[in-house]
Design a protein around this motif. Structure first.
Motif, PDB file in Angstrom:
ATOM      1  N   ASN A   1       0.860  -1.173   0.000  1.00 40.60           N
ATOM      2  CA  ASN A   1       0.000   0.000   0.000  1.00 40.60           C
ATOM      3  C   ASN A   1       0.892   1.216   0.000  1.00 40.60           C
ATOM      4  O   ASN A   1       1.962   1.212   0.606  1.00 40.60           O
ATOM      5  CB  ASN A   1      -0.880   0.047   1.255  1.00 40.60           C
ATOM      6  CG  ASN A   1      -2.251  -0.507   1.000  1.00 40.60           C
ATOM      7  OD1 ASN A   1      -2.945  -0.020   0.125  1.00 40.60           O
ATOM      8  ND2 ASN A   1      -2.635  -1.515   1.750  1.00 40.60           N
TER       9      ASN A   1
ATOM     10  N   TYR B   1      -8.471  -2.728   6.509  1.00 37.64           N
ATOM     11  CA  TYR B   1      -8.749  -3.034   5.114  1.00 37.64           C
ATOM     12  C   TYR B   1      -8.183  -4.395   4.703  1.00 37.64           C
ATOM     13  O   TYR B   1      -8.757  -5.101   3.901  1.00 37.64           O
ATOM     14  CB  TYR B   1      -8.177  -1.905   4.251  1.00 37.64           C
ATOM     15  CG  TYR B   1      -8.541  -1.952   2.792  1.00 37.64           C
ATOM     16  CD1 TYR B   1      -9.849  -1.706   2.376  1.00 37.64           C
ATOM     17  CD2 TYR B   1      -7.586  -2.224   1.831  1.00 37.64           C
ATOM     18  CE1 TYR B   1     -10.183  -1.734   1.029  1.00 37.64           C
ATOM     19  CE2 TYR B   1      -7.913  -2.253   0.480  1.00 37.64           C
ATOM     20  CZ  TYR B   1      -9.217  -2.007   0.096  1.00 37.64           C
ATOM     21  OH  TYR B   1      -9.540  -2.034  -1.231  1.00 37.64           O
TER      22      TYR B   1
ATOM     23  N   LYS C   1      -7.296   3.486  -2.152  1.00 36.90           N
ATOM     24  CA  LYS C   1      -6.353   3.220  -1.064  1.00 36.90           C
ATOM     25  C   LYS C   1      -4.890   3.318  -1.504  1.00 36.90           C
ATOM     26  O   LYS C   1      -3.996   3.184  -0.689  1.00 36.90           O
ATOM     27  CB  LYS C   1      -6.582   1.810  -0.504  1.00 36.90           C
ATOM     28  CG  LYS C   1      -7.984   1.538  -0.038  1.00 36.90           C
ATOM     29  CD  LYS C   1      -8.192   2.014   1.374  1.00 36.90           C
ATOM     30  CE  LYS C   1      -9.504   1.544   1.938  1.00 36.90           C
ATOM     31  NZ  LYS C   1     -10.590   2.478   1.803  1.00 36.90           N
TER      32      LYS C   1
END
Length: 151
Positions: free
Chosen positions: A15, A34, A115
């Motif tokens: 991420n 998440y 995200k």
């Protein structure tokens, strides 16, 4: 330049987030929510290398991403990936690009739920009148990214 490949299975998931004004702990908590089954580790050497590769305009490479969201969100995020560096579009353009010209508000919601900062370039989406609007990681960052890409 980073070439993004969308894949179904990605064992090496990452991420890319921006800490909200030094509040990185809340961002990490969000990511853990998440991705509840993920193992998390911090490796500053790998992080530095990844960031340099992403932002190095002279080094072309590929990056595999697994997009997790609703079918609609994923279609919006794929459309964002196709916006060229240094270019901008409005939410209506994205809605048309995915074949849902009346879904402008839903597109805005999907953009907001991105995200992956920078890799899914939600910063390239402006309001219809060209305004910067809100940006999940701060309008000041959005402006810096747009300025950086136009160089």
């Amino acid at each position: 330049m980073v070439r993004i490949n969308i894949v179904e299975d990605c064992r090496d998931s990452r991420n890319l987030i921006y800490g909200s004004d030094g509040n990185i702990k809340s961002e990490i908590l969000n990511i853990k929510t998440y991705w509840p089954a993920a193992n998390f580790s911090e490796d500053n050497v790998k992080i530095d290398r990844m960031i340099k590769n992403i932002f190095d305009k002279h080094n072309s490479h590929e990056l595999n991403l697994k997009l997790t969201g609703t079918e609609f969100q994923v279609s919006v995020w794929k459309a964002l990936i196709n916006i060229g560096e240094g270019s901008t579009v409005c939410y209506e353009d994205v809605a048309k690009a995915i074949g849902k010209p009346k879904a402008v508000r839903a597109v805005a919601s999907a953009v907001k739920n991105n995200k992956l900062a920078y890799l899914i370039p939600c910063h390239r989406v402006l309001s219809k009148n060209g305004g910067l609007n809100e940006y999940k990681w701060g309008v000041h960052r959005k402006l810096k990214l747009l300025t950086y890409e136009k160089k």
